[in-house]
Scaffold this active site. Structure first.
Site, PDB file in Angstrom:
ATOM      1  CB  SER A  30      -0.839   0.035   1.198  1.00  0.00           C
ATOM      2  OG  SER A  30      -1.782  -1.165   1.185  1.00  0.00           O
ATOM      3  CE1 TYR A  38     -15.823  -0.250  -7.767  1.00  0.00           C
ATOM      4  CE2 TYR A  38     -16.881  -2.216  -8.698  1.00  0.00           C
ATOM      5  CZ  TYR A  38     -16.647  -0.748  -8.466  1.00  0.00           C
ATOM      6  OH  TYR A  38     -17.732  -0.241  -9.229  1.00  0.00           O
ATOM      7  CE1 TYR A  61      -1.957  -4.784   4.273  1.00  0.00           C
ATOM      8  CE2 TYR A  61      -1.143  -4.818   2.083  1.00  0.00           C
ATOM      9  CZ  TYR A  61      -1.327  -4.103   3.180  1.00  0.00           C
ATOM     10  OH  TYR A  61      -1.182  -2.625   3.379  1.00  0.00           O
ATOM     11  CE  LYS A  91       1.329  -4.395   6.285  1.00  0.00           C
ATOM     12  NZ  LYS A  91       1.466  -3.151   5.105  1.00  0.00           N
TER      13      LYS A  91
END
Length: 304
Positions: A48, A111, A137, A166
């Protein structure tokens, strides 16, 4: 194997760009060298903080290839493989393998929300086809959908190639529940906090480290906490944690946070470009001043 394959402090490395939105190879190399020399336990590119979501496929491939080559085996390299579709996610993972990465970090499809069964199939497909260890993640603040602990446990137990998580959640609850659900049956499954300030708590709970954005510009704090914890020097860990606690306001200063992270880096490494991909905007003068003040509070404002 009972020890996690990946552990410690693994920064989600910012992608250094020039004014034409191209990879700045010299700046990127300097940042990589800086964080490696600071004692990190690995590097995570195209996360990110690495701006993957605004990149073309060509730029993502270029970043993965250049950064893996420049690291040259000094520390493990993780590459972000993320896309709303399973086939494209797998393609990014396979490209990471082709350039020599040690593992991939896979955020859940974004999305469109998907069912838990669909999430399971997505991750299983990546695990079986990537040819690399996979770290899941969980970042519901950006994907809009959390990864349930039940799903994480199922994947950990059924897919040996899925080696960790994560967990970018603004609470220790999900981290704690994951550790308690998975570690007894899969002790080699690594659990990382995604938010810097939860590193110490994650370690206390039995987790394995953090993937913290602040390690781009203040690696001495999180690396110091990790080392001190391992050495049972808890007084040092607490002192560093208190300094680290000044940094989280940086992440609410602008959206997206690329420009904040890069400006912070530029205050630590001289002559570092601060350009980000549009639609991210340059950081205003007022916000630059706040970044400098926060870094000074944390004691990490020395330019080299």
């Amino acid at each position: 194997m009972t020890s996690p394959l990946f552990h410690g402090v693994i920064p989600p490395v910012a992608t250094i760009l020039n004014e034409n939105e191209q990879l700045d190879r010299q700046g990127m190399a300097r940042l990589i060298d800086f964080v490696i020399e600071s004692g990190v336990n690995g590097l995570f590119f195209l996360g990110s903080a690495g701006e993957f979501a605004h990149m073309s496929q060509a730029l993502r491939h270029e970043v993965a290839e250049f950064c893996t080559k420049h690291v040259a085996g000094r520390v493990p390299v993780l590459i972000g493989a993320a896309h709303p579709g399973t086939a494209e996610t797998l393609a990014f993972a396979q490209h990471a393998k082709s350039v020599g990465a040690d593992g991939v970090v896979v955020v859940n499809p974004y999305y469109n929300p998907v069912t838990e069964d669909a999430l399971y199939l997505h991750y299983r497909t990546i695990a079986e086809g990537a040819g690399l260890p996979v770290i899941m993640y969980n970042y519901p603040g950006l994907t809009g959908q959390p990864l349930p602990v039940s799903l994480i446990k199922r994947l950990a137990l059924e897919c040996p190639n899925i080696v960790g998580l994560k967990d970018t959640v603004d609470s220790l609850n999900h981290i704690r529940e994951t550790i308690q659900a998975v570690k007894p049956e899969r002790p080699d499954f690594a659990v990382f906090s995604g938010y810097d300030e939860y590193l110490f708590g994650t370690l206390i709970l039995g987790g394995d480290g953090a993937i913290p954005a602040s390690a781009n510009f203040a690696p001495q704090l999180t690396c110091g906490i990790y080392r001190a914890f391992k050495e049972k020097d808890f007084a040092t860990a607490v002192g560093l944690q208190q300094r680290l606690s000044f940094l989280p306001p940086l992440y609410t200063l602008d959206t997206p946070i690329y420009n904040v992270i890069k400006y912070a880096i530029s205050q630590i490494i001289s002559d570092m470009p601060v350009y980000s991909l549009k639609p991210a905007l340059p950081l205003s003068n007022d916000k630059q001043k706040i970044v400098r003040e926060i870094l000074q509070q944390a004691g990490v404002s020395a330019v080299c």
